[in-house]
Design a protein around this motif. Sequence first.
Motif, PDB file in Angstrom:
ATOM      1  N   GLU A  85      11.045   4.086   2.695  1.00  0.00           N
ATOM      2  CA  GLU A  85      11.610   4.570   1.433  1.00  0.00           C
ATOM      3  C   GLU A  85      10.530   4.804   0.389  1.00  0.00           C
ATOM      4  O   GLU A  85      10.537   5.814  -0.289  1.00  0.00           O
ATOM      5  N   ASP A  86       9.628   3.860   0.249  1.00  0.00           N
ATOM      6  CA  ASP A  86       8.578   3.962  -0.768  1.00  0.00           C
ATOM      7  C   ASP A  86       7.198   3.648  -0.201  1.00  0.00           C
ATOM      8  O   ASP A  86       6.310   3.243  -0.945  1.00  0.00           O
ATOM      9  N   GLY A  87       7.021   3.789   1.073  1.00  0.00           N
ATOM     10  CA  GLY A  87       5.725   3.459   1.657  1.00  0.00           C
ATOM     11  C   GLY A  87       5.783   3.409   3.163  1.00  0.00           C
ATOM     12  O   GLY A  87       6.542   4.147   3.767  1.00  0.00           O
ATOM     13  N   PRO A  88       4.962   2.537   3.748  1.00  0.00           N
ATOM     14  CA  PRO A  88       4.838   2.510   5.203  1.00  0.00           C
ATOM     15  C   PRO A  88       6.181   2.300   5.881  1.00  0.00           C
ATOM     16  O   PRO A  88       7.092   1.752   5.271  1.00  0.00           O
TER      17      PRO A  88
ATOM     18  N   MET B 242       0.860  -1.178   0.000  1.00  0.00           N
ATOM     19  CA  MET B 242       0.000   0.000   0.000  1.00  0.00           C
ATOM     20  C   MET B 242       0.897   1.229   0.000  1.00  0.00           C
ATOM     21  O   MET B 242       1.700   1.426   0.899  1.00  0.00           O
ATOM     22  N   SER B 243       0.774   2.033  -1.020  1.00  0.00           N
ATOM     23  CA  SER B 243       1.620   3.211  -1.160  1.00  0.00           C
ATOM     24  C   SER B 243       0.784   4.482  -1.036  1.00  0.00           C
ATOM     25  O   SER B 243      -0.337   4.548  -1.535  1.00  0.00           O
ATOM     26  N   ALA B 244       1.336   5.465  -0.367  1.00  0.00           N
ATOM     27  CA  ALA B 244       0.640   6.741  -0.179  1.00  0.00           C
ATOM     28  C   ALA B 244       1.683   7.846  -0.126  1.00  0.00           C
ATOM     29  O   ALA B 244       2.874   7.590   0.014  1.00  0.00           O
TER      30      ALA B 244
END
Length: 111
Positions: free
Chosen positions: A31-34, A1-3
């Motif tokens: 780095e790229d998400g949670p 899940m990305s935000a």
Amino acid sequence: MSASVGDRIRLHANTTDVPDRTGTIVAVLGEDGPPYRVRFDAGEETIVTPGPDATIEAGSVGDKVGLAAEAAGEKASEIAGEVREQAEGAAGAAARAVADVADSVAQRFRH
């Protein structure tokens, strides 16, 4: 899940007697998400690693710009504090150097 910063997150409750929690992502800590730092609508702020009971909704451009400005202001304050400490340290060192030279000159006149 990305935000990204400014997106909205909804943590769906697992029981019917507990309401969903909604908030705004104010920092992406991975780095790229949670994990994300989330400021919930009720006012509290905490670190969240969303599970399968969470949904992400794109935030408005206005919200994203506002949060970016808030982060920039916080970083500017942090840098200003560091610069102030360095300047105070340099001023102290300069004052000590001047005092040492003045003391040395005064000692020469005494002899």
